[in-house]
Design an enzyme around this catalytic site. Sequence first.
Site, PDB file in Angstrom:
ATOM      1  N   SER A 199       0.847  -1.200   0.000  1.00 58.28           N
ATOM      2  CA  SER A 199       0.000   0.000   0.000  1.00 58.28           C
ATOM      3  C   SER A 199       0.882   1.250   0.000  1.00 58.28           C
ATOM      4  O   SER A 199       0.379   2.355  -0.238  1.00 58.28           O
ATOM      5  CB  SER A 199      -0.942   0.001   1.207  1.00 58.28           C
ATOM      6  OG  SER A 199      -0.232  -0.237   2.405  1.00 58.28           O
ATOM      7  N   ASP A 240       5.604  -6.891   2.303  1.00 57.06           N
ATOM      8  CA  ASP A 240       4.848  -7.406   1.158  1.00 57.06           C
ATOM      9  C   ASP A 240       5.776  -7.721  -0.004  1.00 57.06           C
ATOM     10  O   ASP A 240       6.629  -6.914  -0.367  1.00 57.06           O
ATOM     11  CB  ASP A 240       3.854  -6.342   0.677  1.00 57.06           C
ATOM     12  CG  ASP A 240       2.431  -6.656   1.063  1.00 57.06           C
ATOM     13  OD1 ASP A 240       2.069  -7.853   1.096  1.00 57.06           O
ATOM     14  OD2 ASP A 240       1.679  -5.700   1.336  1.00 57.06           O
ATOM     15  N   LYS A 245       4.929 -11.224   3.178  1.00 62.49           N
ATOM     16  CA  LYS A 245       3.508 -11.508   2.947  1.00 62.49           C
ATOM     17  C   LYS A 245       3.292 -11.692   1.453  1.00 62.49           C
ATOM     18  O   LYS A 245       3.890 -10.979   0.644  1.00 62.49           O
ATOM     19  CB  LYS A 245       2.622 -10.373   3.484  1.00 62.49           C
ATOM     20  CG  LYS A 245       1.136 -10.541   3.169  1.00 62.49           C
ATOM     21  CD  LYS A 245       0.244  -9.646   4.017  1.00 62.49           C
ATOM     22  CE  LYS A 245       0.082  -8.243   3.513  1.00 62.49           C
ATOM     23  NZ  LYS A 245      -0.486  -8.117   2.144  1.00 62.49           N
ATOM     24  N   GLU A 292       0.108 -12.519  -1.568  1.00 58.05           N
ATOM     25  CA  GLU A 292      -1.326 -12.596  -1.863  1.00 58.05           C
ATOM     26  C   GLU A 292      -1.618 -13.832  -2.712  1.00 58.05           C
ATOM     27  O   GLU A 292      -0.946 -14.073  -3.718  1.00 58.05           O
ATOM     28  CB  GLU A 292      -1.768 -11.345  -2.635  1.00 58.05           C
ATOM     29  CG  GLU A 292      -1.646 -10.063  -1.824  1.00 58.05           C
ATOM     30  CD  GLU A 292      -2.150  -8.827  -2.572  1.00 58.05           C
ATOM     31  OE1 GLU A 292      -2.706  -8.968  -3.684  1.00 58.05           O
ATOM     32  OE2 GLU A 292      -1.983  -7.717  -2.032  1.00 58.05           O
ATOM     33  N   GLU A 347      -8.816 -10.078   4.056  1.00 59.18           N
ATOM     34  CA  GLU A 347      -9.226  -8.709   3.747  1.00 59.18           C
ATOM     35  C   GLU A 347     -10.624  -8.665   3.132  1.00 59.18           C
ATOM     36  O   GLU A 347     -10.914  -9.372   2.157  1.00 59.18           O
ATOM     37  CB  GLU A 347      -8.203  -8.071   2.785  1.00 59.18           C
ATOM     38  CG  GLU A 347      -8.563  -6.626   2.441  1.00 59.18           C
ATOM     39  CD  GLU A 347      -7.427  -5.821   1.833  1.00 59.18           C
ATOM     40  OE1 GLU A 347      -6.282  -6.318   1.757  1.00 59.18           O
ATOM     41  OE2 GLU A 347      -7.691  -4.671   1.420  1.00 59.18           O
TER      42      GLU A 347
HETATM   43  O1  KIV Z   1      -0.430  -3.393   1.678  1.00 59.05           O
HETATM   44  C1  KIV Z   1      -1.128  -3.340   2.720  1.00 59.05           C
HETATM   45  O2  KIV Z   1      -1.160  -2.342   3.438  1.00 59.05           O
HETATM   46  C2  KIV Z   1      -1.914  -4.523   3.055  1.00 59.05           C
HETATM   47  C3  KIV Z   1      -2.888  -4.416   4.187  1.00 59.05           C
HETATM   48  C4  KIV Z   1      -4.041  -3.591   3.802  1.00 59.05           C
HETATM   49  C5  KIV Z   1      -3.275  -5.744   4.712  1.00 59.05           C
HETATM   50  O3  KIV Z   1      -1.781  -5.525   2.439  1.00 59.05           O
END
Ligand code: KIV
Length: 271
Positions: free
Chosen positions: A52, A90, A120, A122, A189
């Site tokens: 994000s 991420d 993380k 997806e 989410e």
């Molecule tokens: O990138 C992010 O901030 C996220 C959260 C919204 C879980 O993946």
Amino acid sequence: MHASKNIPKITTHVLQEMKLKGEKIAMLTAYDYSMAKIIDESGIDVILVGDSASNVMAGHKTTLPITLNEMIYHASSVMRAVTRALVVVDMPFGTYQGNSKEALLSAIRIMKESGANAIKMEGGEEIVESIDRILSAGIPIIGHLGLTPQSINKFGTYGVRATEEKEAEKLRRDAKILEEAGCFGLVLEKIPATLAAEVTQSISIPTIGIGAGPSVDGQVLVLHDMLGINQSFSPRFLRRYHNLYDEIRGSVFSYINDVKTASFPNDKEKY
Ligand code: KIV
């Protein structure tokens, strides 16, 4: 009383114990040293260097453009500030979806160059080969199901996911697959609260919700949204704890006024 409060460093094992004890996990995003230092010193359990950052830091419309180098830059800045929280980074779009060897190399770069604690990713079944390969290298992974923003071009909207039985069934299956693969947790989410509760009961690893209701093992929000810096984003699940946009504007307005009227600096503010 939060049992984890006195723990000097949060690990994936601590999160597992928190699930077993029923202690909720608090997670927030951070992308830079200054914010990461404040939230770590406030006692947050997990810091997510989310992609994000693509929206919040760089002003892109989606999370797709952010690069691996940019994620490593944000993660390294956060890592210089953090002593206690578990830091999760991420994997950006395009670094793991097609090729498990490339996925492993991307994950290794994040861990080696930023010093982060985990990554993380997806997706479920479709990325399990990459997940297996990365886990075999000793890199902890938290999964992310439901609304997965890297798939916005497939979904078409940022609306609630898995409201139809077919998609809910796939999500249940994917959650099991990620648990069995060895992920240490799962972000859920924007899915119905009843489905999130069911998934949370059915797996042994902690679930962290965002727009997934109260019956999950923890919650995550984007820091800039919960502080009210970003005013244009107000989904139902977002609780705003502050109105920093107005506070910052007010301060900047006062500063401009002080400069223009020559009331700043005063006699005490000069050498
Ligand atoms: O990138 C992010 O901030 C996220 C959260 C919204 C879980 O993946």
